[in-house]
Design an enzyme around this catalytic site. Structure first.
Site, PDB file in Angstrom:
ATOM      1  CD  GLU A 210      10.390  12.319  11.633  1.00 45.98           C
ATOM      2  OE1 GLU A 210       9.255  11.813  11.703  1.00 45.98           O
ATOM      3  OE2 GLU A 210      11.372  11.704  11.171  1.00 45.98           O
TER       4      GLU A 210
ATOM      5  N   GLY B 133       2.844   4.305  13.603  1.00 41.48           N
ATOM      6  CA  GLY B 133       3.466   3.071  14.096  1.00 41.48           C
ATOM      7  C   GLY B 133       2.722   2.537  15.316  1.00 41.48           C
TER       8      GLY B 133
ATOM      9  CE  LYS C 197      -1.856   2.833   2.819  1.00 39.71           C
ATOM     10  NZ  LYS C 197      -1.766   4.058   1.990  1.00 39.71           N
TER      11      LYS C 197
ATOM     12  CB  CYS D 134      13.260   8.227   8.340  1.00 41.08           C
ATOM     13  SG  CYS D 134      14.267   7.130   7.346  1.00 41.08           S
TER      14      CYS D 134
ATOM     15  N   GLY E  72       7.038   5.020   8.374  1.00 36.24           N
ATOM     16  CA  GLY E  72       6.252   6.248   8.457  1.00 36.24           C
ATOM     17  C   GLY E  72       6.375   6.877   9.824  1.00 36.24           C
ATOM     18  CB  SER E  73       4.276   9.346  11.538  1.00 40.05           C
ATOM     19  OG  SER E  73       3.025   8.691  11.606  1.00 40.05           O
ATOM     20  CB  THR E  74       6.651   7.920  16.111  1.00 40.16           C
ATOM     21  OG1 THR E  74       7.999   7.880  15.639  1.00 40.16           O
ATOM     22  CG2 THR E  74       6.598   7.290  17.489  1.00 40.16           C
TER      23      THR E  74
ATOM     24  CD  GLU F 136      13.123   3.551   8.683  1.00 37.67           C
ATOM     25  OE1 GLU F 136      13.097   4.516   9.487  1.00 37.67           O
ATOM     26  OE2 GLU F 136      13.298   3.662   7.466  1.00 37.67           O
TER      27      GLU F 136
HETATM   28  P1  NAI Z   1       1.989   8.427   8.144  1.00 38.93           P
HETATM   29  O1  NAI Z   1       2.875   7.614   8.987  1.00 38.93           O
HETATM   30  O2  NAI Z   1       0.594   8.618   8.650  1.00 38.93           O
HETATM   31  O3  NAI Z   1       1.895   7.764   6.667  1.00 38.93           O
HETATM   32  C1  NAI Z   1       2.751   6.764   6.195  1.00 38.93           C
HETATM   33  C2  NAI Z   1       1.948   5.626   5.575  1.00 38.93           C
HETATM   34  O4  NAI Z   1       1.077   5.068   6.541  1.00 38.93           O
HETATM   35  C3  NAI Z   1       1.054   6.044   4.413  1.00 38.93           C
HETATM   36  O5  NAI Z   1       1.028   4.999   3.462  1.00 38.93           O
HETATM   37  C4  NAI Z   1      -0.306   6.155   5.076  1.00 38.93           C
HETATM   38  O6  NAI Z   1      -1.366   5.967   4.167  1.00 38.93           O
HETATM   39  C5  NAI Z   1      -0.255   5.024   6.077  1.00 38.93           C
HETATM   40  N1  NAI Z   1      -1.150   5.151   7.223  1.00 38.93           N
HETATM   41  C6  NAI Z   1      -1.600   6.279   7.833  1.00 38.93           C
HETATM   42  N2  NAI Z   1      -2.392   5.976   8.866  1.00 38.93           N
HETATM   43  C7  NAI Z   1      -2.468   4.628   8.946  1.00 38.93           C
HETATM   44  C8  NAI Z   1      -3.123   3.713   9.825  1.00 38.93           C
HETATM   45  N3  NAI Z   1      -3.875   4.128  10.827  1.00 38.93           N
HETATM   46  N4  NAI Z   1      -2.943   2.392   9.602  1.00 38.93           N
HETATM   47  C9  NAI Z   1      -2.179   1.948   8.606  1.00 38.93           C
HETATM   48  N5  NAI Z   1      -1.537   2.767   7.730  1.00 38.93           N
HETATM   49  C10 NAI Z   1      -1.679   4.093   7.904  1.00 38.93           C
HETATM   50  O7  NAI Z   1       2.700   9.812   7.891  1.00 38.93           O
HETATM   51  P2  NAI Z   1       2.105  11.216   7.349  1.00 38.93           P
HETATM   52  O8  NAI Z   1       0.856  11.560   8.070  1.00 38.93           O
HETATM   53  O9  NAI Z   1       2.040  11.165   5.873  1.00 38.93           O
HETATM   54  O10 NAI Z   1       3.266  12.212   7.776  1.00 38.93           O
HETATM   55  C11 NAI Z   1       3.313  12.754   9.087  1.00 38.93           C
HETATM   56  C12 NAI Z   1       4.700  12.739   9.661  1.00 38.93           C
HETATM   57  O11 NAI Z   1       5.180  11.422   9.728  1.00 38.93           O
HETATM   58  C13 NAI Z   1       5.764  13.476   8.886  1.00 38.93           C
HETATM   59  O12 NAI Z   1       5.751  14.841   9.135  1.00 38.93           O
HETATM   60  C14 NAI Z   1       7.006  12.812   9.400  1.00 38.93           C
HETATM   61  O13 NAI Z   1       7.360  13.383  10.632  1.00 38.93           O
HETATM   62  C15 NAI Z   1       6.582  11.386   9.630  1.00 38.93           C
HETATM   63  N6  NAI Z   1       6.979  10.513   8.506  1.00 38.93           N
HETATM   64  C16 NAI Z   1       8.119   9.773   8.634  1.00 38.93           C
HETATM   65  C17 NAI Z   1       8.561   9.002   7.584  1.00 38.93           C
HETATM   66  C18 NAI Z   1       9.808   8.197   7.692  1.00 38.93           C
HETATM   67  O14 NAI Z   1      10.448   7.946   6.677  1.00 38.93           O
HETATM   68  N7  NAI Z   1      10.180   7.723   8.866  1.00 38.93           N
HETATM   69  C19 NAI Z   1       7.845   8.963   6.297  1.00 38.93           C
HETATM   70  C20 NAI Z   1       6.628   9.730   6.288  1.00 38.93           C
HETATM   71  C21 NAI Z   1       6.241  10.482   7.354  1.00 38.93           C
END
Ligand code: NAI
Ligand code: MG
Length: 501
Positions: free
Chosen positions: A401, A253, A195, A304, A248-250, A270
């Site tokens: 972050e 996670g 996804k 990240c 993605g985000s903590t 991660e």
């Molecule tokens: P997010 O962690 O919500 O999104 C990442 C992925 O998770 C996307 O595919 C999203 O559709 C999916 N997702 C979102 N909510 C979910 C849930 N409840 N269950 C399963 N999957 C879900 O991150 P977002 O909102 O796009 O960005 C917010 C912050 O997260 C950023 O400002 C950054 O601080 C952090 N982030 C960190 C990343 C990294 O590489 N460690 C990558 C992206 C965001």
């Protein structure tokens, strides 16, 4: 198409492919719209221009994708030998290479990444990952064990694929991260429901097409596009998914840990970071200054492992900060198709608001803006490369972050106290990465030992290498991707004991 093809021709081909179309989901080898008929749109962050509509997957679609992955896992894929899995993964890498220019353009438009970095990080990163991971397919080993029970026994441990894996990828490096997740899963013999993030689905759809073209059997790689709170959450709580691999985000996670409770699925996470860069007075500043600048400004800070906190020795602090500020002013911020552009936009207006909100909070808490400090006017979601000085450990900008081109700097004295420096480095909830610049090898290694971080660079910079375990201490995640640990994370152990008497 190659780099010689005029950009107009390449854009034309991109529009031909996507404009007015609905990006579909790959389920059991077929391309389908959402059963609800719902879609969402994806934009070019550099202009705000809509690129395409994409199927918005819901429960019925997730169920169908998981069922297809299950059928392939229990059926044809389980019969495919390791060398054939390796060949298929390598074939996928070859197809990414052959379509590299188109994929780079797709990432540039969908993510808002300068084209030179889409070629290097997304296309190059994906190819490197797949070729590395393909090698593991033929090197998965169990073991034999002597046991102490009475009588004669043959005991051995099988290392089996974990099963159906849901892989949830963020928007910052969609293609490279999808490949980094797909590669070890396929090498281990798992099947996958991938996804992509709702902001950046297009390259993952292309990856699905190329997986089919490579000859990977139907149902082994499925792609469900959709929102995190719907499609992502449904995958994470699904009773027939054996593992979730998430980047993605903590915060998300944590939601995934909650959702996994349904069937105790395995999880690898991660997550975010707030990684420190240490520059000592004896460092090679010609290298350290540009590395510290690119460590936070590359990809507009949406990395990240971005080096978002700078600890610089008092003796060289003015010189280093001036150098980084100079680079912040010099780096070309602009349109992502311009080959000279170094800094592109943030991925969305939401991220723009988040990042500018953090800069504002830094100001309010008493930090000084040395350079940058706000949005770059005009279309697109651009933020100026920014350096905040006089930052303190308790400030929000030092703890959370930001995920934007914002460096928080702090001067240190007592440069020979590794314990104290490590405490400064470890003062956030995160523990993903760290960089150390010094010619004092003892100090470099002492600090490396004391820092709670999954990846540490000394006197050098660079991106992810698939041979090295990647992941975090503390709230930066669970488990490791890449390296041997990364392949093991897609396996289960089974102890078999045969009484020979
Ligand atoms: P997010 O962690 O919500 O999104 C990442 C992925 O998770 C996307 O595919 C999203 O559709 C999916 N997702 C979102 N909510 C979910 C849930 N409840 N269950 C399963 N999957 C879900 O991150 P977002 O909102 O796009 O960005 C917010 C912050 O997260 C950023 O400002 C950054 O601080 C952090 N982030 C960190 C990343 C990294 O590489 N460690 C990558 C992206 C965001
Ligand atoms: Mg987009």
């Amino acid at each position: 198409m190659n780099t010689q093809t005029p950009i107009e021709t390449r854009l034309e081909a991109f529009r031909e492919r996507w404009s007015g179309k609905v990006g579909k989901m790959l389920i059991g080898g077929e391309w389908r719209e959402a059963q609800s008929g719902e879609t969402f749109s994806t934009e070019d962050p550099a202009t705000g221009e809509k690129l395409a509509d994409v199927a918005s997957g819901g429960q019925a679609d997730v169920d169908a994708a998981v069922a297809a992955a299950r059928a392939a896992f229990e059926g044809p894929w389980s019969k495919v030998k390791p060398d054939e899995r390796a060949r298929l993964i390598n074939k996928l890498a070859d197809l990414i290479e052959a379509n590299g220019e188109e994929l780079a353009l797709t990432e540039t438009l969908d993510v808002g990444r300068p084209i030179q970095f889409s070629r290097m990080a997304d296309v190059g990163g994906a190819i490197g990952q797949l070729r590395y991971q393909a090698g593991w397919a033929t090197k998965i080993q169990g073991e034999t064990n002597e046991i102490s029970a009475p009588g004669e026994w043959l005991s051995y441990v099988l290392r089996e694929p974990v099963g159906v894996v849901g892989q949830i990828v963020p928007w910052n490096f969609p293609l490279a991260m999808a490949a980094a997740k797909l590669g070890p899963a396929l090498a281990a013999g798992c099947t996958v429901v991938l996804k992509p993030a709702e902001q950046t689905p297009l390259s993952t759809i292309r990856l699905g097409e190329l997986a089919l073209e490579a000859g990977i059997p139907e149902g082994v790689v499925n792609v469900v596009t959709g929102y995190g709170r719907t499609a992502g959450a449904m995958l994470a709580s699904h009773m027939d998914v054996d593992k979730i691999a998430f980047t993605g985000s903590t915060q998300t996670g944590r939601a995934i840990i909650e959702a996994s409770k349904t069937n105790f699925k395995r999880i690898s996470l991660e997550l975010g970071g707030k990684s420190p860069t240490f520059i000592f007075a004896d460092a090679d500043l010609k290298k350290a200054i540009p590395a510290a600048a690119m460590g936070i400004f590359f990809n507009a800070g949406q990395v990240c492992a971005a080096g978002s906190r700078l600890f610089v020795a008092e003796e060289v602090a003015d010189q280093v900060l001036e150098g980084i500020a100079g680079m912040a002013k010099m780096l070309r911020v602009g349109h992502t198709l311009d080959p000279e552009t170094i800094i592109g936009p943030l991925v969305s207006e939401q991220q723009l608001d988040r990042v500018t909100g953090y800069i504002e909070s830094g100001r309010q808490e008493g930090a000084t803006v040395l350079v940058g400090g706000g949005r770059k006017e005009g279309p697109g979601w651009f933020v100026e490369p920014t350096v905040l000085v006089d930052t303190e450990a308790n400030m929000k900008v030092r703890r959370e972050e930001i995920f934007g081109p914002v460096l928080c700097a702090h001067r240190f004295t007592d440069a020979d106290d590794a314990d104290r420096l490590a405490r400064m480095g470890n003062e956030t909830e995160f523990g993903l990465a760290a960089s150390i610049w010094t010619r004092d090898i003892s100090m470099a290694h002492k600090l490396a030992r004391r820092l709670k971080a999954g990846s540490i660079r000394i006197n050098g910079s660079g991106g992810v290498d698939p041979a090295l375990p990647l992941g975090g201490y503390k709230s930066s995640g669970w488990g490791r991707e890449n390296g041997k640990a990364g392949i093991d994370a897609y396996t289960e152990l089974k102890a078999v004991s045969v009484a020979l008497d």
